[in-house]
Design a protein around this motif. Structure first.
Motif, PDB file in Angstrom:
ATOM      1  N   GLU A 155       0.876  -1.175   0.000  1.00  0.00           N
ATOM      2  CA  GLU A 155       0.000   0.000   0.000  1.00  0.00           C
ATOM      3  C   GLU A 155       0.913   1.224   0.000  1.00  0.00           C
ATOM      4  OE1 GLU A 155      -3.372   0.244   0.217  1.00  0.00           O
ATOM      5  OE2 GLU A 155      -3.905  -1.853   0.495  1.00  0.00           O
ATOM      6  N   GLN A 156       0.691   2.105  -0.954  1.00  0.00           N
ATOM      7  CA  GLN A 156       1.607   3.238  -1.089  1.00  0.00           C
ATOM      8  C   GLN A 156       1.612   4.139   0.143  1.00  0.00           C
ATOM      9  OE1 GLN A 156       1.064   5.484  -4.629  1.00  0.00           O
ATOM     10  NE2 GLN A 156       2.423   4.178  -5.780  1.00  0.00           N
ATOM     11  N   GLU A 158       2.644   3.812   3.206  1.00  0.00           N
ATOM     12  CA  GLU A 158       2.417   3.366   4.586  1.00  0.00           C
ATOM     13  C   GLU A 158       3.637   3.579   5.485  1.00  0.00           C
ATOM     14  OE1 GLU A 158      -0.196   2.674   6.242  1.00  0.00           O
ATOM     15  OE2 GLU A 158      -1.521   2.754   4.521  1.00  0.00           O
ATOM     16  N   VAL A 230       2.666  -3.533   3.578  1.00  0.00           N
ATOM     17  CA  VAL A 230       1.483  -4.200   3.019  1.00  0.00           C
ATOM     18  C   VAL A 230       0.239  -3.955   3.878  1.00  0.00           C
ATOM     19  CG1 VAL A 230       0.455  -6.461   2.490  1.00  0.00           C
ATOM     20  CG2 VAL A 230       2.789  -5.976   1.801  1.00  0.00           C
ATOM     21  N   PHE A 231       0.387  -4.087   5.174  1.00  0.00           N
ATOM     22  CA  PHE A 231      -0.796  -4.013   6.045  1.00  0.00           C
ATOM     23  C   PHE A 231      -1.032  -2.617   6.630  1.00  0.00           C
ATOM     24  CE2 PHE A 231       0.765  -8.504   7.053  1.00  0.00           C
ATOM     25  CZ  PHE A 231       0.000  -9.066   6.057  1.00  0.00           C
ATOM     26  N   GLY A 232       0.002  -1.801   6.671  1.00  0.00           N
ATOM     27  CA  GLY A 232      -0.098  -0.533   7.397  1.00  0.00           C
ATOM     28  C   GLY A 232       0.157  -0.804   8.872  1.00  0.00           C
TER      29      GLY A 232
ATOM     30  N   ARG B 130      -7.241 -11.989   2.441  1.00  0.00           N
ATOM     31  CA  ARG B 130      -7.418 -10.532   2.384  1.00  0.00           C
ATOM     32  C   ARG B 130      -7.581 -10.035   0.950  1.00  0.00           C
ATOM     33  NH1 ARG B 130      -5.432  -7.653   7.000  1.00  0.00           N
ATOM     34  NH2 ARG B 130      -4.646  -5.993   5.673  1.00  0.00           N
ATOM     35  N   GLY B 178      -8.270  -6.626   2.358  1.00  0.00           N
ATOM     36  CA  GLY B 178      -7.038  -6.173   3.009  1.00  0.00           C
ATOM     37  C   GLY B 178      -6.844  -4.676   2.865  1.00  0.00           C
ATOM     38  N   HIS B 179      -7.118  -4.156   1.671  1.00  0.00           N
ATOM     39  CA  HIS B 179      -6.960  -2.717   1.431  1.00  0.00           C
ATOM     40  C   HIS B 179      -7.947  -1.938   2.296  1.00  0.00           C
ATOM     41  CE1 HIS B 179      -6.401   1.050  -0.676  1.00  0.00           C
ATOM     42  NE2 HIS B 179      -7.709   1.124  -0.824  1.00  0.00           N
ATOM     43  N   THR B 182      -6.737  -1.841   5.814  1.00  0.00           N
ATOM     44  CA  THR B 182      -5.578  -0.947   5.951  1.00  0.00           C
ATOM     45  C   THR B 182      -6.034   0.510   5.972  1.00  0.00           C
ATOM     46  OG1 THR B 182      -4.174  -2.549   4.853  1.00  0.00           O
ATOM     47  CG2 THR B 182      -3.341  -0.310   4.940  1.00  0.00           C
ATOM     48  N   ARG B 186      -6.106   3.978   8.945  1.00  0.00           N
ATOM     49  CA  ARG B 186      -5.460   5.282   8.753  1.00  0.00           C
ATOM     50  C   ARG B 186      -6.151   6.415   9.490  1.00  0.00           C
ATOM     51  NH1 ARG B 186      -4.664   4.646   2.308  1.00  0.00           N
ATOM     52  NH2 ARG B 186      -3.058   3.041   2.384  1.00  0.00           N
ATOM     53  N   ARG B 353      -3.640  12.108   4.633  1.00  0.00           N
ATOM     54  CA  ARG B 353      -2.488  11.195   4.679  1.00  0.00           C
ATOM     55  C   ARG B 353      -1.317  11.755   3.867  1.00  0.00           C
ATOM     56  NH1 ARG B 353       0.496   8.288   7.052  1.00  0.00           N
ATOM     57  NH2 ARG B 353       1.137   7.006   5.302  1.00  0.00           N
ATOM     58  N   GLU B 357       2.253  12.519   5.361  1.00  0.00           N
ATOM     59  CA  GLU B 357       3.483  11.937   4.805  1.00  0.00           C
ATOM     60  C   GLU B 357       4.548  12.993   4.544  1.00  0.00           C
ATOM     61  OE1 GLU B 357       2.466   9.772   1.247  1.00  0.00           O
ATOM     62  OE2 GLU B 357       1.006   8.567   2.313  1.00  0.00           O
TER      63      GLU B 357
END
Lengths: 354, 400
Positions: A155-156, A158, A230-232, B130, B178-179, B182, B186, B353, B357
Motif C-alpha cells: 500500500e503506497q 504506509e 502491506v498491512f499498514g 485478504r 485487506g486494502h 488498511t 489510517r 495522509r 506523509e
C-alpha cells in the motif's frame, strides 16, 4: 555461524512485527537491527570468558568463579528458564499450525516436532549443526520469497512519515527486540564447551557472532518492513501471525495464490531448530548441575516440553507467557549473568597477573 | 551395537512420521465440498440479525458443464456468519468450503448502519484471504446475488471478472478486504467501495434481449460509496469516481471523450495509454496546500465534426487543441471529486495522509479538526495531456 544464525532466527519472524509496531509505530522496522545488535557485546563477552576457560560451558565456569552453590543455582535457573521456554515454543508451534489446520489434532504437531527434536538431541550437536546448515538456507530463501512476492500488495505511503514521533518510540521498540538475541546468548553459554579456543578459531567465532546477528537482524527487519508496507501499522499490530497472513496475500497468478501452506513446512523447520536448541540447553544444564545424561533424560526433557505445551492450549495466554519469559526471565538472566561473569573473569585474570 | 540401535530408532521415527504426519488429518475430498464464492450482507428483519446471502458453485464431473454454470444461492437470516454457516450446512448435503470466497457484497441498508461486526469473521477465519473483493450494492445484496445473468454466469464470478478486467477502463476503484482494513487503520482517510447495481433493459439507454422477463438480467459496476469507518455516508457518481481514480493515481487505461466540451469545433475520443499522478504539499506564506500534478498520454481514436481535410500544420494545431480539451475533461472530473470531498467533510481522497506523509509537523496541528478543515483546505490540480498518436490516419474522411 549457520547454527548460531538458525538458533537466533528461530520463529522470531512470526511475532516480531506486531511487537515492534506496537512500541514504535510505522518506524518499528528501524528498531529491529539495533535490537538484535545488542546480542553482539554479549556474544563477545561469552567468547572472551571462553578464552580463559577453554572446553567449559558458562555454567561450569560460573561454578569455578562464583563457587559451587551459586554456580548450581545459576544452572538451575538456566534449566528452568530454557526448559519452560522450550515447552512454550512447542505450544506456540501447535497454536500457529492450528490456525491454518484447525482439524488436525494438536498432538500430531507436537509428536512430529518432538520426534525430530529428540532425534537431533540424541544425535549430538554436530548432527544438529548439519541439520541447521541444511534448513537455515531454506528458511532464508522462504523469507526472501515471502518478502519479494508480497511487493505487489504494498500500500503506497504506509512507511511515511519517517520519524514523525521523534526517536523516543524507537527505544521502546529496541527494548521489545532485545530479548530475542538473549536465547542465542544462552545457547552460546551452553555450547561453549564444544567450541574450539585457538586464537584463529576464536577470531572466526567472533566474526560468526557478528554475521549471525546482522543476517538475522536484517532478515527480521525486512519482514517487519514488508508487513508495515502491506498491512499498514494498525493492521500489523492487530495481526497475530502476520507472516502467515502475508503468505496468504501472495498472488502469483490465478492458480498460484494463497501459497502460505508452501511456507508452513519451512517455518516448522525454523521452530524445530529453536526447540532443539532449548532441549540442548536443558540437557547441558542437567549434565552440568546434576551430572545426569543419556537417552532417559532426553526423553524426560521431551516429556516436560510436551507437558508444558499441553498446559498452554489457550493461544492468547500462551503468547503472553512467551513474551513474559523472553522479556522478564531470559533477558534479565542473560543481561545480569553474562556481564558479571565476564567482569569477574577479567578481574580474576587481572588479579592473577598481578 | 549402539550404531544398530540408533538405526532402529531412526527407522521407527521415519515409520511414525509417515504414519502420523501425512498431512491428511481433517482431509476433505473435493467432491464433498461446496465452494462458497460470493457472500452478501443485508439487514435482517429481526433486530440484531443480518440477511446473509451465500452463493455456492457446485463442482461437477463431466466435460459439458463447468462449475461456473451450476450454482445455488441461499439467503439466511442470522446474527453472525457462523450461525448462517450452521443453518446452510443443515440444508446442503455438501460441506460449505469458505476458502474459495471471491466477492463480498455489502447491501446498502447494512452499509448505512455499519457492517464491521458481521465482517469480523472474514478477516479472522484462516480460510479467508485478504484478497477478496468488496463491492457495495445499490439496494440489497441479496437481489444482486440472485440476478439471473443472461450468460448463465454466477453473479459472484461475474463481479470478480468485471473487477479484474476493470483496469482496462479504470473508472472505479478495486477494493480488496485487506486494502479496506488498511485504510480503516489510517483514521483520517475515509474508505471507499465500488458500487454494483442492476441494469434493466432500457435503463440509461442500455437495451438487451430479455426473453420477456421484467427483472434485470445484467449488472454494472459504476460509482462508489464513501464510508466513515464502516458506515456508508454517501455515493460518488460516475464522474466523481473517475476524478478519484485520477487523483489516486489508479488510472491505467481509460476511454475518454471530449464530446460536448468544444461547441462548434471537432470533438475527440481516445484512450489513455498511461498516466501518472504526483502530489506535493506546498507552503505559500505559511498557507499549506496540496498540489496534484497529473500527466496523461492519450491516443486519439475518433475525431468528430471535422468537415475538411487538414494540412500537416493544421493537424498539429488540432492535436494541440485536443490535448487541452482532454485536460479540461480530466480537470473537471478531479474538481468534482474534490468538491464532493469538501461537501461531505470526508477525506476519501486521502489528502490528510498526503499531508501527514510530507509535512507531519503541520499535520499534527490539524489532524484533530481535519473533517472541518477539509471544506476550505487549498487543493489545486494541474493536468498535462500529451497526444501520443492519432491512430492510423492523420485526418478524417470527409465528403467532397
Amino acid at each position: 555461524m549457520t547454527l548460531g544464525s538458525a538458533v537466533l532466527m528461530g520463529g522470531t519472524f512470526v511475532l516480531i512485527a506486531s511487537g515492534v509496531t506496537v512500541a514504535s509505530g510505522r518506524d518499528g522496522w528501524m528498531t529491529v537491527l539495533p535490537g538484535f545488535a545488542v546480542g553482539i557485546p554479549y556474544g563477545l563477552m561469552v567468547l572472551s570468558v571462553l578464552l580463559q576457560y577453554p572446553n567449559k560451558n558458562l555454567l561450569q565456569i560460573s561454578e569455578i568463579l562464583f563457587g559451587k552453590w551459586i554456580g548450581k543455582i545459576i544452572g538451575m535457573i538456566y534449566i528452568l528458564i530454557t526448559g519452560y521456554y522450550g515447552g512454550l515454543l512447542v505450544a506456540m508451534l501447535g497454536n500457529m499450525y492450528r490456525t491454518i489446520m484447525p482439524l488436525t489434532p494438536l498432538w500430531v504437531f507436537y509428536l512430529g516436532e518432538l520426534l525430530l527434536v529428540l532425534y537431533l538431541l540424541g544425535s549430538g550437536i554436530e548432527v544438529f549443526a548439519r541439520f541447521s546448515e541444511v534448513v537455515f538456507p531454506v528458511i532464508v530463501i522462504a523469507l526472501a520469497l515471502n518478502i519479494v512476492l508480497a511487493i505487489p500488495q504494498i500500500e503506497q505511503g504506509e512507511l511515511l512519515p519517517i520519524l514523525s514521533e521523534g526517536i523516543t518510540p524507537l527505544f521502546f521498540g529496541v527494548l521489545k527486540v532485545m530479548p530475542f538475541p538473549m536465547i542465542y546468548i544462552l545457547f552460546l553459554a551452553g555450547i561453549s564447551s564444544f567450541l574450539p579456543t585457538s586464537k584463529q578459531d576464536l577470531g572466526q567465532l567472533k566474526t560468526g557472532v557478528w554475521r549471525a546477528v546482522f543476517l538475522v537482524g536484517i532478515l527480521n527487519m525486512m519482514v517487519v518492513l514488508i508487513q508495515i508496507l502491506v498491512f499498514g501499522p494498525r493492521e500489523t499490530i492487530r495481526l497475530g501471525n502476520g507472516i502467515l497472513v502475508l503468505g496468504k496475500s501472495i498472488e502469483i497468478s490465478r492458480t498460484v495464490s494463497g501459497i502460505e501452506s508452501l511456507f508452513m513446512g519451512v517455518w516448522l523447520g525454523a521452530m524445530v531448530i529453536k526447540i532443539t536448541a532449548c532441549s540442548f540447553m536443558v540437557s547441558w544444564g542437567i549434565e552440568t548441575v546434576f551430572n545426569l545424561k543419556g537417552l532417559k533424560w532426553n526423553l524426560i526433557v521431551g516429556a516436560v516440553f510436551l507437558g508444558i505445551a499441553f498446559g498452554f492450549t489457550r493461544g492468547p495466554y500462551m503468547l503472553k507467557e512467551v513474551s513474559l519469559v523472553e522479556g522478564y526471565l531470559m533477558f534479565p538472566l542473560t543481561s545480569v549473568w553474562i556481564p558479571i561473569l565476564w567482569g569477574v573473569s577479567r578481574w580474576k585474570k587481572g588479579a592473577g597477573n598481578q | 551395537m549402539k550404531r544398530k540401535r540408533r538405526k532402529t530408532v531412526l527407522v521407527l521415527i521415519l515409520i511414525a512420521c509417515s504414519l502420523f504426519l501425512t498431512g491428511c488429518w481433517g482431509t476433505r475430498e473435493v467432491e464433498e465440498l461446496e465452494p462458497l464464492i460470493g457472500l452478501g450482507f443485508d439487514l435482517g428483519q429481526k433486530p440484531g440479525t443480518y440477511l446473509i446471502t451465500e452463493q455456492f458453485a457446485k463442482p461437477t464431473k463431466g466435460e459439458t458443464s463447468t462449475s461456473a454454470e451450476i450454482h445455488r444461492t441461499f439467503s439466511i437470516e442470522a446474527s453472525s456468519l457462523r450461525e448462517a454457516y450452521e443453518k446452510t450446512s443443515k440444508i446442503i448435503s455438501h460441506v460449505p468450503f469458505m476458502g474459495s470466497l471471491k466477492v463480498i457484497v455489502i447491501g446498502e441498508d447494512v452499509a448505512k448502519v455499519g457492517f464491521l461486526d458481521v465482517a469480523d469473521f472474514l478477516q479472522r477465519y484462516s480460510e479467508f484471504r485478504r484478497s477478496m473483493y468488496l463491492v457495495l450494492a445499490k439496494g440489497k445484496a441479496q437481489s444482486i446475488l440472485n440476478v439471473k445473468m443472461r450468460t448463465g454466469t454466477i453473479v459472484a464470478m461475474y463481479i470478480k471478472d468485471n473487477i479484474e478486467t476493470g483496469k482496462t477502463i479504470s473508472t472505479y476503484p478495486t477494493v480488496r478486504l485487506g486494502h479496506y482494513l488498511t485504510v480503516l487503520g489510517r483514521k483520517s482517510t475515509a474508505p471507499i467501495m465500488p458500487v454494483i447495481e442492476m441494469v434493466k433493459s432500457g435503463d440509461e439507454g442500455i437495451e438487451y434481449e430479455t426473453d420477456g422477463k421484467e427483472e434485470a438480467q445484467e449488472l454494472r459496476i459504476q460509482g462508489a460509496g464513501v464510508f466513515r469507518g464502516d458506515q456508508l455516508i454517501d455515493f460518488l457518481n460516475d464522474e466523481e469516481t473517475k476524478g478519484y481514480m485520477w487523483l489516486e493515481n489508479q488510472v491505467l487505461q481509460r476511454p475518454m471523450s471530449t464530446v460536448g466540451t468544444r461547441k462548434g469545433e471537432p470533438n475527440f475520443t481516445g484512450q489513455v495509454l498511461n498516466s501518472k499522478t504526483r502530489y506535493k504539499v506546498s507552503d505559500k506564506d505559511g498557507t499549506i496546500g496540496l498540489q496534484y500534478q497529473i500527466k496523461a498520454s492519450i491516443e486519439i481514436d475518433e475525431v468528430q465534426g471535422l468537415k475538411e481535410q487538414l494540412s500537416e500544420t493544421e493537424w498539429v494545431d488540432l492535436m494541440k487543441g485536443a490535448e487541452k480539451s482532454f485536460a479540461k475533461v480530466i480537470q473537471k472530473e478531479c474538481e468534482l471529486s474534490i468538491q464532493k470531498e469538501r461537501r461531505l467533510g470526508l477525506d476519501f481522497l486521502g489528502i490528510g495522509r498526503h499531508i501527514e506523509e510530507r509535512n507531519s509537523a503541520y499535520w499534527k496541528t490539524v489532524k484533530d479538526q481535519w473533517e472541518q478543515k477539509i471544506a476550505d483546505f487549498p487543493v489545486s490540480v494541474n493536468v498535462e495531456v500529451t497526444i501520443h498518436h492519432s491512430g492510423m490516419s492523420n485526418s478524417s474522411a470527409t465528403v467532397n
